[in-house]
Design an enzyme around this catalytic site. Structure first.
Site, PDB file in Angstrom:
ATOM      1  CB  SER A 190      46.410  -8.153 -14.549  1.00 53.98           C
ATOM      2  OG  SER A 190      45.324  -8.880 -15.691  1.00 53.98           O
ATOM      3  CE1 TYR A 203      51.125 -11.829 -14.282  1.00 51.37           C
ATOM      4  CE2 TYR A 203      48.503 -11.726 -14.761  1.00 51.37           C
ATOM      5  CZ  TYR A 203      49.758 -10.913 -15.006  1.00 51.37           C
ATOM      6  OH  TYR A 203      49.437 -10.016 -15.808  1.00 51.37           O
TER       7      TYR A 203
END
Ligand code: NAD
Ligand code: MG
Length: 298
Positions: A190, A203
């Site tokens: 990401s 995360y």
């Protein structure tokens, strides 16, 4: 396909700049309940035989990026084992229909990959169902925002690492004995690995870990002819975002601050995975392909 990915067009306007309503779903959110609908390439992705006869296991293949990758792989000629959670059966069935329409063998394997025993079983059942394996896409993910570290429960920290990192490790380890030379492993990381949001500390940390895992393992496996790479999406409109992936009031603005000025659609990720899975990328190893609407990355 009337408007496939090869049509010359302006990326700013290729997809609408969506302004999603504030909405909430329990985790895992489903595509069936998502508004507006995400685009997985159902009506647009055109295959050209780039993965003919290949056998792929894709985690999180029921929705979002994984679903778009599954449709693309099937239309490129691959057979697909789909991993997802039991509560996502409806989404999985819908995507499986597109894969079958493309002529793919489809193996549906619901279950929780944060359970080590199931992660192993997943690989065995994929290998059995497809008659082998030569593509692994580690794409399943968990993302829950928390405003402060004090509000980040230990069990969330643990579960986010279990789904995003441990499951990737377990599934990859179980898959390795089955992967012939020429196989490819693609991990979904990401933009958060480089630009961690203050509300996504756990995360973002898993995504930085995925980058290091990818680069380290890629060197280990290259001499065996197995290539490992990653794709790093920016803001993509998927169910992940509405089950507290983002604060509710951030949803209407989701993706609008990118240089393209809009959120990405899952189907815009698919060609990156196809490229990394296909033998045409034979000299591409340990790479991270950023697909993020123009946000600078290292
Ligand atoms: P998504 O909700 O459609 O996909 C995530 C999938 O993960 C779910 O469909 C589910 O099947 C799977 N999953 C979650 N927990 C699981 C578990 N315990 N066992 C088995 N499967 C489980 O959302 P998405 O955005 O397409 O996410 C796919 C990947 O893309 C994730 O790794 C996510 O971190 C990454 N990503 C997404 C974005 C974005 O903006 N949407 C940006 C960067 C990275
Ligand atoms: Mg899903």
């Amino acid at each position: 396909m009337a408007n496939d990915q090869y049509v010359f067009q302006n990326p700013v306007t290729r997809f609408e700049s969506i302004t999603p309503d504030e909405q909430d779903q329990p985790e895992p959110a489903t595509d069936a309940e998502l508004t507006p609908k995400a685009d997985h390439g159902e009506e647009s992705y055109r295959g050209t035989g780039r993965l003919t006869g290949r056998r792929a296991l894709i985690t999180g293949a029921d929705s979002g990026i994984g679903a778009a990758v599954a449709i693309a792989f099937a239309r490129e000629g691959a057979h697909i084992a789909m991993s997802y959670l039991e509560s996502e059966q409806k989404d999985a069935n819908r995507i499986a229909g597109y894969l079958q329409d493309a002529g793919a063998t489809v193996v549906q394997i619901p279950g929780d990959i944060s359970d080590r025993a199931f992660a192993n079983e997943l690989v065995s059942r994929a290998v059995e169902g497809l008659g082998g394996l030569d593509i692994l896409v580690n794409n399943a993910g968990k993302q829950i925002f928390r405003e402060s570290l004090e509000e980040l429960p230990d069990d969330q920290f643990d579960e986010t690492f279990k789904v995003n990192v441990y499951a990737m490790f377990w599934i990859t380890k179980a898959a390795l004995p089955h992967l012939p030379a020429g196989s490819t492993i693609i991990n979904t990381t990401s933009i958060e690995a480089y630009q961690p949001a203050p509300i996504l500390v756990d995360y973002a940390s898993t995504k930085a870990t995925i980058n290091a895992f990818t680069k380290g393992l890629s060197q280990q496996l290259a001499p065996k002819g197995i290539r490992v790479n990653a794709v790093a999406p920016g803001p993509i409109w998927t169910p992940l975002q509405v089950s507290d992936g983002q604060p509710k009031d951030a949803l209407p603005e989701f993706g609008k601050s990118t240089p393209l000025g809009r959120a990405g659609q899952p189907t815009e990720l698919a060609p990156a995975y196809v490229f990394l899975a296909s033998p045409e990328s034979s000299y591409v190893i340990g790479e991270t392909l950023n697909v993020n609407g123009g946000m600078p990355t290292p």
